[in-house]
Write an enzyme that holds these catalytic residues in place. Sequence first.
Site, PDB file in Angstrom:
ATOM      1  CG  ASP A   1      -7.563  -4.995   8.088  1.00 12.81           C
ATOM      2  OD1 ASP A   1      -8.564  -5.730   7.988  1.00 12.81           O
ATOM      3  OD2 ASP A   1      -6.974  -4.501   7.113  1.00 12.81           O
TER       4      ASP A   1
ATOM      5  N   GLY B   1      -3.039  -5.760   3.388  1.00 12.48           N
ATOM      6  CA  GLY B   1      -3.892  -6.938   3.267  1.00 12.48           C
ATOM      7  C   GLY B   1      -4.446  -7.273   4.639  1.00 12.48           C
ATOM      8  N   GLY B   2      -5.692  -7.795   4.682  1.00  9.27           N
ATOM      9  CA  GLY B   2      -6.373  -8.012   5.949  1.00  9.27           C
ATOM     10  C   GLY B   2      -5.562  -8.682   7.036  1.00  9.27           C
TER      11      GLY B   2
ATOM     12  CB  ILE C   1      -0.602  -8.297   5.883  1.00 10.35           C
ATOM     13  CG1 ILE C   1      -0.424  -9.417   4.869  1.00 10.35           C
ATOM     14  CG2 ILE C   1       0.695  -7.525   6.092  1.00 10.35           C
ATOM     15  CD1 ILE C   1       0.608 -10.448   5.242  1.00 10.35           C
TER      16      ILE C   1
ATOM     17  CG  ASP D   1      -1.924  -1.144   1.188  1.00 11.50           C
ATOM     18  OD1 ASP D   1      -2.242  -1.605   0.078  1.00 11.50           O
ATOM     19  OD2 ASP D   1      -2.379  -1.569   2.261  1.00 11.50           O
TER      20      ASP D   1
ATOM     21  NE  ARG E   1       6.874  18.958 -10.437  1.00 16.75           N
ATOM     22  CZ  ARG E   1       7.744  18.460 -11.298  1.00 16.75           C
ATOM     23  NH1 ARG E   1       8.234  17.240 -11.085  1.00 16.75           N
ATOM     24  NH2 ARG E   1       8.127  19.163 -12.350  1.00 16.75           N
TER      25      ARG E   1
ATOM     26  CE  LYS F   1     -13.216  -6.376  11.180  1.00 18.83           C
ATOM     27  NZ  LYS F   1     -14.093  -5.346  10.548  1.00 18.83           N
TER      28      LYS F   1
END
Length: 309
Positions: free
Chosen positions: A255, A39-40, A42, A14, A29, A184
């Site tokens: 997360d 990632g979830g 991670i 990301d 710029r 969840k």
Amino acid sequence: MSKIITITFSPSIDKSATVSALVPEKKMRCTATNSEPGGGGINVARVITRLGGDVRAVFPLGGYTGMFFNHLLENEKVPFISIQTKKETRENFVIFDESTNKQFRFGMPSNEIFENEWKACLNEIENHKNADFIVASGSLPPGIPMDIYAELSKIAKLNNAKFIVDTSGEALKNAVDEGVYLLKPNLEELRILLDIKDLKIEKIEVLVKAFIQINNIEIIVVSLGAAGAMLITKNESIIIKPPKVDVKSTVGAGDSMLAGIIYGLSNNLSLRECLQYGIACGTATTMNLGSALCDKTDVEKLLKRIKMT
């Protein structure tokens, strides 16, 4: 402390940056790019590591971006097992527009995962016989069967581990059919799961308790966004609202909340304390720009505020 293992089938790097203003057809710029392993599962593993928990992340990755992904996790001292893939690991982008104080998120499509690759991930999970919690989080890339979370549920049962799922759609329904310890969903995911056209917040407790009674589920944590979260079992319901903070980004907040809850569970805290930990972690993450996750110091400060309310 309990042992936790996470599985993420669609990890990503990301990248985030800031521009003074988003203007079409002109060169803009940007500030220096910040890169985070995402990632979830991670993100869950990264936050639990920061809190001092015993966790290991399992995921497929490939190419030069995959090597960089490993490097990023190593820098954060997150224990992991990566499965080599033919296709490159994807990258996502977050751009913050200073002129409007708005954030733009660009999610790139996941590359295909081949059968031998996702089966190798399952084998790694199955071989961790000492895991107390198995956490499956995130979307499924092309090539992954929709019943893979149901297969992970079976592995959890064989290993006497508690299975926790944070996903959506058909994969979520398949996991529910096989049985999970904790789900969840957000409001939309819950609405689809319950097969209801219009889900009112005041009806959640009754509907979820009925759903738990007829399914092999112990806990459902419903993410309510800025309103906090509701933790529901067949016997109790707990709702906690987040303290007011200067919200800069919501990337990774869900997360982070899940990570805080799992960290609490792994330390045998009460369900209320687990949800408080989760709200503290999710809120602390919103205080950072881009895809940066929570800082332990911020979590501890927010946790004190939450416990006082």
